[in-house]
Design an enzyme around this catalytic site. Structure first.
Site, short mmCIF file in Angstrom:
data_model
loop_
_atom_site.label_atom_id
_atom_site.label_comp_id
_atom_site.label_asym_id
_atom_site.label_seq_id
_atom_site.Cartn_x
_atom_site.Cartn_y
_atom_site.Cartn_z
N ASP A 67 1.03 -1.05 0.03
CA ASP A 67 -0.17 0.01 -0.10
C ASP A 67 0.84 1.18 0.14
O ASP A 67 2.33 1.15 -0.01
CB ASP A 67 -1.06 0.29 1.10
CG ASP A 67 -0.35 0.26 2.54
OD1 ASP A 67 0.86 0.20 2.54
OD2 ASP A 67 -1.22 0.24 3.51
N HIS A 68 0.40 2.47 0.35
CA HIS A 68 1.28 3.64 0.14
C HIS A 68 2.30 3.50 1.29
O HIS A 68 3.44 4.07 1.01
CB HIS A 68 0.24 4.95 0.50
CG HIS A 68 -0.63 4.70 1.61
ND1 HIS A 68 -1.56 3.93 1.53
CD2 HIS A 68 -0.70 5.24 2.79
CE1 HIS A 68 -2.44 4.09 2.78
NE2 HIS A 68 -1.71 4.87 3.49
N CYS A 128 3.23 -3.01 3.96
CA CYS A 128 2.48 -1.92 4.10
C CYS A 128 3.24 -1.04 5.50
O CYS A 128 4.42 -1.34 5.61
CB CYS A 128 1.01 -2.43 4.62
SG CYS A 128 0.99 -3.37 6.18
N GLY A 129 2.51 -0.29 6.25
CA GLY A 129 3.38 0.62 6.80
C GLY A 129 3.91 -0.32 7.93
O GLY A 129 5.10 0.00 8.36
N THR A 130 3.41 -1.19 8.51
CA THR A 130 3.99 -2.09 9.77
C THR A 130 3.86 -3.39 9.28
O THR A 130 4.51 -4.38 9.85
CB THR A 130 2.76 -2.43 10.97
OG1 THR A 130 1.32 -2.46 10.40
CG2 THR A 130 2.49 -0.76 11.58
N GLY A 131 3.13 -3.96 8.13
CA GLY A 131 3.21 -5.34 7.60
C GLY A 131 2.14 -5.81 8.27
O GLY A 131 1.50 -7.05 7.86
N GLY A 141 -1.47 -5.27 8.78
CA GLY A 141 -2.67 -5.07 8.11
C GLY A 141 -2.49 -6.07 6.82
O GLY A 141 -3.47 -6.84 6.72
N HIS A 167 10.25 -24.16 9.04
CA HIS A 167 9.38 -24.87 9.93
C HIS A 167 7.76 -24.72 9.59
O HIS A 167 7.04 -25.70 9.73
CB HIS A 167 9.38 -24.49 11.37
CG HIS A 167 10.66 -24.87 11.91
ND1 HIS A 167 10.91 -24.90 13.49
CD2 HIS A 167 11.76 -25.68 11.41
CE1 HIS A 167 12.29 -25.55 13.53
NE2 HIS A 167 12.73 -26.05 12.52
N ASN A 168 7.60 -23.71 9.04
CA ASN A 168 6.23 -23.21 8.56
C ASN A 168 5.64 -23.33 7.34
O ASN A 168 4.66 -22.96 6.96
CB ASN A 168 5.69 -21.82 9.18
CG ASN A 168 6.22 -21.66 10.76
OD1 ASN A 168 7.02 -20.83 11.12
ND2 ASN A 168 5.55 -22.41 11.71
N ARG A 214 7.56 1.16 7.69
CA ARG A 214 7.77 2.29 8.48
C ARG A 214 8.28 1.58 9.87
O ARG A 214 8.60 2.26 10.65
CB ARG A 214 6.51 2.83 8.97
CG ARG A 214 5.74 3.63 7.91
CD ARG A 214 4.28 4.25 8.02
NE ARG A 214 3.68 4.75 7.18
CZ ARG A 214 2.60 4.90 6.97
NH1 ARG A 214 1.71 4.27 7.81
NH2 ARG A 214 2.04 5.63 5.79
N ARG A 260 9.11 -33.69 10.68
CA ARG A 260 8.14 -33.79 11.57
C ARG A 260 7.37 -32.35 11.29
O ARG A 260 6.20 -32.09 11.71
CB ARG A 260 8.72 -33.69 13.08
CG ARG A 260 9.31 -32.46 13.20
CD ARG A 260 10.12 -32.46 14.44
NE ARG A 260 11.23 -31.56 14.87
CZ ARG A 260 11.07 -30.12 15.23
NH1 ARG A 260 10.02 -29.84 15.68
NH2 ARG A 260 11.83 -29.37 15.55
N HIS A 261 7.91 -31.44 10.54
CA HIS A 261 6.96 -30.14 10.46
C HIS A 261 6.07 -30.43 9.09
O HIS A 261 5.34 -29.58 8.93
CB HIS A 261 7.98 -28.99 9.99
CG HIS A 261 9.19 -28.88 10.82
ND1 HIS A 261 9.03 -28.09 12.02
CD2 HIS A 261 10.61 -29.22 10.93
CE1 HIS A 261 9.96 -28.20 12.84
NE2 HIS A 261 11.23 -28.65 11.99
C1 RB5 Z 1 -1.70 2.75 6.30
O1 RB5 Z 1 -1.43 4.32 6.90
C2 RB5 Z 1 -1.19 1.84 7.48
O2 RB5 Z 1 -2.32 1.82 8.38
C3 RB5 Z 1 -0.96 0.45 6.77
O3 RB5 Z 1 0.15 0.65 5.76
C4 RB5 Z 1 -0.68 -0.52 7.44
O4 RB5 Z 1 0.52 -0.23 8.34
C5 RB5 Z 1 -1.59 -1.45 8.18
O5 RB5 Z 1 -1.54 -2.35 8.97
#
Ligand code: RB5
Length: 193
Positions: free
Chosen positions: A7-8, A64-67, A69, A97-98, A108, A131-132
């Site tokens: 995403d952005h 994404c910003g945090t990964g 979402g 393993h997974n 971010r 085993r996995h």
């Molecule tokens: C977008 O602002 C942010 O919420 C998205 O990139 C992501 O981090 C969501 O989990």
């Protein structure tokens, strides 16, 4: 062929990762987003995840910003095991393993050099099997994701081999009910569903 999407919030890191993949000669398809204009992250995560689940892509990378979402969204697609990555050990283990088929990173949160290293590990580490690859473990993990079925209800599960070859040797079929979750996934369970 692998798929990459963002995403952005993940756009800038995705650009860095794509340059890295090009340099390494890894074939990939970028399915968007194509700018830093605000967009809806589940849409891109879902499109990439469906491509992996349908066998169009071997693996997928989401940013994404945090990964968070995008990993949450991708993991709702049957057959997807998307690992949210922030360290190299996990990048290796999610494959070994997974048998993760997608990974998600936070643009971010994670710097480009660490992100490149984790992507390299994700793409090059083989699933260890053994085993996995116990079908019970994999079946439990994936059926919880699609229907919340209790492990003792599962007697046989068929899934396309590109998603998980070990299912072919799955638990033996006994009398049961046939349930189709769509996405070519079929689960046979006994008793009430
Ligand atoms: C977008 O602002 C942010 O919420 C998205 O990139 C992501 O981090 C969501 O989990």
């Amino acid at each position: 062929m692998i798929v990459i999407a963002s995403d952005h919030g993940g756009y800038a890191l995705k650009q860095e990762l794509m340059a890295h993949l090009k340099e390494k000669g890894v074939e990939f398809e970028d399915i968007g987003t194509y700018s830093e204009a605000s967009c809806n992250y589940p849409e891109y995560a879902e499109r990439a995840a469906r491509g992996v689940a349908e066998g169009k892509y071997e693996k997928g990378i989401l940013v994404c910003g945090t990964g968070i979402g995008m990993s949450l969204a991708a993991n709702k697609i049957p057959g997807i095991r998307c690992a949210l990555l922030s360290d190299c050990f996990s990048a290796e283990m999610c494959r070994a393993h997974n048998n993760a088929n997608m990974c998600a990173l936070g643009g971010r949160v994670t710097g480009p050099e660490l992100a490149k290293r984790m992507v390299d590990l994700f793409l090059t580490t083989e699933f260890l099997g053994g085993r996995h690859a116990d079908p019970k473990v994999l079946v439990q993990m994936d059926t919880y994701a699609v229907g919340g079925i209790k492990p003792e209800q599962i007697h046989f599960l068929y899934a396309p081999t590109h998603l998980n070859p070990t299912y072919e040797y799955g638990v033996s079929f006994e009398r049961g009910t046939y349930v189709d979750y769509g996405d070519r996934r079929q689960v046979f369970i006994s008793g009430t569903a």
